[in-house]
Design a protein around this motif. Sequence first.
Motif, PDB file in Angstrom:
ATOM      1  N   ALA A 175      -2.485  -2.573   0.020  1.00 29.07           N
ATOM      2  CA  ALA A 175      -1.845  -1.936  -1.138  1.00 29.07           C
ATOM      3  C   ALA A 175      -2.556  -2.340  -2.428  1.00 29.07           C
ATOM      4  O   ALA A 175      -2.734  -1.514  -3.338  1.00 29.07           O
ATOM      5  CB  ALA A 175      -0.371  -2.316  -1.203  1.00 29.07           C
ATOM      6  N   LEU A 176      -2.966  -3.603  -2.521  1.00 30.54           N
ATOM      7  CA  LEU A 176      -3.713  -4.073  -3.683  1.00 30.54           C
ATOM      8  C   LEU A 176      -5.072  -3.386  -3.756  1.00 30.54           C
ATOM      9  O   LEU A 176      -5.475  -2.874  -4.810  1.00 30.54           O
ATOM     10  CB  LEU A 176      -3.887  -5.589  -3.612  1.00 30.54           C
ATOM     11  CG  LEU A 176      -4.730  -6.234  -4.721  1.00 30.54           C
ATOM     12  CD1 LEU A 176      -4.045  -6.078  -6.074  1.00 30.54           C
ATOM     13  CD2 LEU A 176      -4.997  -7.712  -4.413  1.00 30.54           C
ATOM     14  N   GLN A 177      -5.780  -3.367  -2.651  1.00 29.48           N
ATOM     15  CA  GLN A 177      -7.114  -2.773  -2.617  1.00 29.48           C
ATOM     16  C   GLN A 177      -7.095  -1.284  -2.934  1.00 29.48           C
ATOM     17  O   GLN A 177      -8.046  -0.754  -3.525  1.00 29.48           O
ATOM     18  CB  GLN A 177      -7.749  -3.017  -1.249  1.00 29.48           C
ATOM     19  CG  GLN A 177      -8.035  -4.488  -0.968  1.00 29.48           C
ATOM     20  CD  GLN A 177      -8.441  -4.759   0.468  1.00 29.48           C
ATOM     21  OE1 GLN A 177      -7.993  -4.082   1.386  1.00 29.48           O
ATOM     22  NE2 GLN A 177      -9.296  -5.749   0.670  1.00 29.48           N
ATOM     23  N   GLU A 178      -6.015  -0.623  -2.566  1.00 28.26           N
ATOM     24  CA  GLU A 178      -5.892   0.817  -2.812  1.00 28.26           C
ATOM     25  C   GLU A 178      -5.338   1.146  -4.195  1.00 28.26           C
ATOM     26  O   GLU A 178      -5.200   2.324  -4.547  1.00 28.26           O
ATOM     27  CB  GLU A 178      -4.992   1.436  -1.736  1.00 28.26           C
ATOM     28  CG  GLU A 178      -5.594   1.390  -0.337  1.00 28.26           C
ATOM     29  CD  GLU A 178      -4.565   1.636   0.755  1.00 28.26           C
ATOM     30  OE1 GLU A 178      -3.437   2.071   0.414  1.00 28.26           O
ATOM     31  OE2 GLU A 178      -4.881   1.390   1.933  1.00 28.26           O
ATOM     32  N   GLY A 179      -5.037   0.113  -4.986  1.00 30.42           N
ATOM     33  CA  GLY A 179      -4.557   0.330  -6.338  1.00 30.42           C
ATOM     34  C   GLY A 179      -3.080   0.662  -6.446  1.00 30.42           C
ATOM     35  O   GLY A 179      -2.604   1.054  -7.523  1.00 30.42           O
ATOM     36  N   LYS A 180      -2.333   0.484  -5.366  1.00 22.60           N
ATOM     37  CA  LYS A 180      -0.893   0.758  -5.417  1.00 22.60           C
ATOM     38  C   LYS A 180      -0.144  -0.340  -6.168  1.00 22.60           C
ATOM     39  O   LYS A 180       0.953  -0.117  -6.682  1.00 22.60           O
ATOM     40  CB  LYS A 180      -0.334   0.886  -4.001  1.00 22.60           C
ATOM     41  CG  LYS A 180      -0.896   2.082  -3.236  1.00 22.60           C
ATOM     42  CD  LYS A 180      -0.366   2.128  -1.805  1.00 22.60           C
ATOM     43  CE  LYS A 180      -0.939   3.308  -1.042  1.00 22.60           C
ATOM     44  NZ  LYS A 180      -0.483   3.323   0.376  1.00 22.60           N
ATOM     45  N   LYS A 182     -11.107  -7.512  -6.039  1.00 27.09           N
ATOM     46  CA  LYS A 182     -12.407  -8.158  -6.226  1.00 27.09           C
ATOM     47  C   LYS A 182     -13.081  -7.743  -7.528  1.00 27.09           C
ATOM     48  O   LYS A 182     -13.816  -8.525  -8.132  1.00 27.09           O
ATOM     49  CB  LYS A 182     -13.327  -7.838  -5.034  1.00 27.09           C
ATOM     50  CG  LYS A 182     -13.073  -8.654  -3.789  1.00 27.09           C
ATOM     51  CD  LYS A 182     -13.556 -10.080  -3.969  1.00 27.09           C
ATOM     52  CE  LYS A 182     -13.535 -10.877  -2.691  1.00 27.09           C
ATOM     53  NZ  LYS A 182     -14.017 -12.269  -2.901  1.00 27.09           N
ATOM     54  N   ASP A 183     -12.867  -6.497  -7.945  1.00 34.43           N
ATOM     55  CA  ASP A 183     -13.558  -5.984  -9.129  1.00 34.43           C
ATOM     56  C   ASP A 183     -12.732  -6.094 -10.402  1.00 34.43           C
ATOM     57  O   ASP A 183     -13.106  -5.542 -11.439  1.00 34.43           O
ATOM     58  CB  ASP A 183     -13.981  -4.526  -8.908  1.00 34.43           C
ATOM     59  CG  ASP A 183     -12.789  -3.605  -8.656  1.00 34.43           C
ATOM     60  OD1 ASP A 183     -11.652  -4.106  -8.554  1.00 34.43           O
ATOM     61  OD2 ASP A 183     -13.005  -2.372  -8.557  1.00 34.43           O
ATOM     62  N   ASP A 184     -11.610  -6.818 -10.350  1.00 34.94           N
ATOM     63  CA  ASP A 184     -10.701  -6.866 -11.499  1.00 34.94           C
ATOM     64  C   ASP A 184     -10.728  -8.242 -12.160  1.00 34.94           C
ATOM     65  O   ASP A 184      -9.742  -8.986 -12.138  1.00 34.94           O
ATOM     66  CB  ASP A 184      -9.282  -6.497 -11.057  1.00 34.94           C
ATOM     67  CG  ASP A 184      -8.354  -6.233 -12.227  1.00 34.94           C
ATOM     68  OD1 ASP A 184      -8.784  -6.377 -13.384  1.00 34.94           O
ATOM     69  OD2 ASP A 184      -7.177  -5.890 -11.978  1.00 34.94           O
ATOM     70  N   GLN A 185     -11.858  -8.562 -12.793  1.00 33.60           N
ATOM     71  CA  GLN A 185     -12.000  -9.855 -13.450  1.00 33.60           C
ATOM     72  C   GLN A 185     -11.054  -9.984 -14.639  1.00 33.60           C
ATOM     73  O   GLN A 185     -10.557 -11.076 -14.941  1.00 33.60           O
ATOM     74  CB  GLN A 185     -13.439 -10.049 -13.918  1.00 33.60           C
ATOM     75  CG  GLN A 185     -13.741 -11.434 -14.471  1.00 33.60           C
ATOM     76  CD  GLN A 185     -13.627 -12.535 -13.427  1.00 33.60           C
ATOM     77  OE1 GLN A 185     -14.011 -12.353 -12.276  1.00 33.60           O
ATOM     78  NE2 GLN A 185     -13.098 -13.690 -13.826  1.00 33.60           N
ATOM     79  N   ALA A 186     -10.774  -8.874 -15.305  1.00 35.70           N
ATOM     80  CA  ALA A 186      -9.910  -8.922 -16.490  1.00 35.70           C
ATOM     81  C   ALA A 186      -8.510  -9.421 -16.140  1.00 35.70           C
ATOM     82  O   ALA A 186      -7.947 -10.284 -16.835  1.00 35.70           O
ATOM     83  CB  ALA A 186      -9.839  -7.540 -17.136  1.00 35.70           C
ATOM     84  N   THR A 187      -7.940  -8.882 -15.054  1.00 35.97           N
ATOM     85  CA  THR A 187      -6.604  -9.330 -14.651  1.00 35.97           C
ATOM     86  C   THR A 187      -6.636 -10.770 -14.161  1.00 35.97           C
ATOM     87  O   THR A 187      -5.708 -11.545 -14.414  1.00 35.97           O
ATOM     88  CB  THR A 187      -6.031  -8.400 -13.566  1.00 35.97           C
ATOM     89  OG1 THR A 187      -5.929  -7.079 -14.098  1.00 35.97           O
ATOM     90  CG2 THR A 187      -4.644  -8.857 -13.114  1.00 35.97           C
ATOM     91  N   LEU A 188      -7.709 -11.151 -13.468  1.00 43.13           N
ATOM     92  CA  LEU A 188      -7.843 -12.531 -13.001  1.00 43.13           C
ATOM     93  C   LEU A 188      -7.830 -13.497 -14.180  1.00 43.13           C
ATOM     94  O   LEU A 188      -7.105 -14.505 -14.177  1.00 43.13           O
ATOM     95  CB  LEU A 188      -9.132 -12.689 -12.197  1.00 43.13           C
ATOM     96  CG  LEU A 188      -9.356 -14.073 -11.582  1.00 43.13           C
ATOM     97  CD1 LEU A 188      -8.327 -14.371 -10.504  1.00 43.13           C
ATOM     98  CD2 LEU A 188     -10.772 -14.174 -10.992  1.00 43.13           C
ATOM     99  N   ASP A 189      -8.628 -13.199 -15.228  1.00 45.49           N
ATOM    100  CA  ASP A 189      -8.674 -14.069 -16.400  1.00 45.49           C
ATOM    101  C   ASP A 189      -7.322 -14.112 -17.106  1.00 45.49           C
ATOM    102  O   ASP A 189      -6.865 -15.172 -17.553  1.00 45.49           O
ATOM    103  CB  ASP A 189      -9.741 -13.570 -17.375  1.00 45.49           C
ATOM    104  CG  ASP A 189     -11.154 -13.785 -16.864  1.00 45.49           C
ATOM    105  OD1 ASP A 189     -11.337 -14.621 -15.956  1.00 45.49           O
ATOM    106  OD2 ASP A 189     -12.075 -13.112 -17.366  1.00 45.49           O
TER     107      ASP A 189
END
Length: 258
Positions: free
Chosen positions: A82-87, A225-232
């Motif tokens: 669900a996370l990987q699919e953007g849900k 994996k591609d969401d560095q902004a949310t990680l930070d």
Amino acid sequence: MKKSLFGSIVAGAIVAATAFAAQADEKVYKVGMDQTDYPPFATKDTSGQWSGWEVDLSKAVCEAAKIKCELFPTAWDGIIPALQEGKIDFIFASMTINDDRKQQVNFTHFYYDSTTIIIGPKSDTTKIDFDNADSMKGKIMGAQNATIHSKFLQKRFGSAAEIKTYDGLDTALADLAAGRVDYVQEGRSTLAPFLASDAGKDYEEKAVVPQDPIMGEGVGAAVRKDDQATLDLLNAAIKEVVVSGKYDEITAKYPELT
């Protein structure tokens, strides 16, 4: 529940300078959580409202990050897809950081860790030997499906015991109380309410699970994996919640976690 490494959130967390910049839009972040009860971390009442330590913490993290969030209950075995699919935008659901999951998602700094135990009947005198699968020969061992607990039991005892998995921990504990399984593995904090209840009065901690790569490095929030902004953003917010004292304030409401 907290271990000494929590100090590294304060001392060593790497936080993007723009992490708390004002959000340019009114995006509502969908927070992935397990759709089954997981007390004391998350429990749904009869009106459908969720409460619990992790629910409170996720709200505090979203507030610190200055973002709008909405809880999005999801089946556990489908939560990473669900996370990987953007849900959903991130997972905040007692997800243990381990090597297998690191290949699929990126994790924040851990925000809690809990000793893992196996519980069973007080009347059972069997010694659980983690280095000898045959010590559990003929036994039935239960855990929630698609978790580190079910994977650990399968690895250590699957050749001799039946490993029974469940969609939710509450079902596993119901089977334990009914005598349909001999043991259940989970975090000590999560099992504490059951052991303190009338249903759990005849059960006790039988063994502490040893260190193992499957058991991971504590619990963190997961992002794509591609969401560095949310990680930070989340790393900065978790740090803020700890430094401000809000983390301890929330935890004090749940004595079984201290």
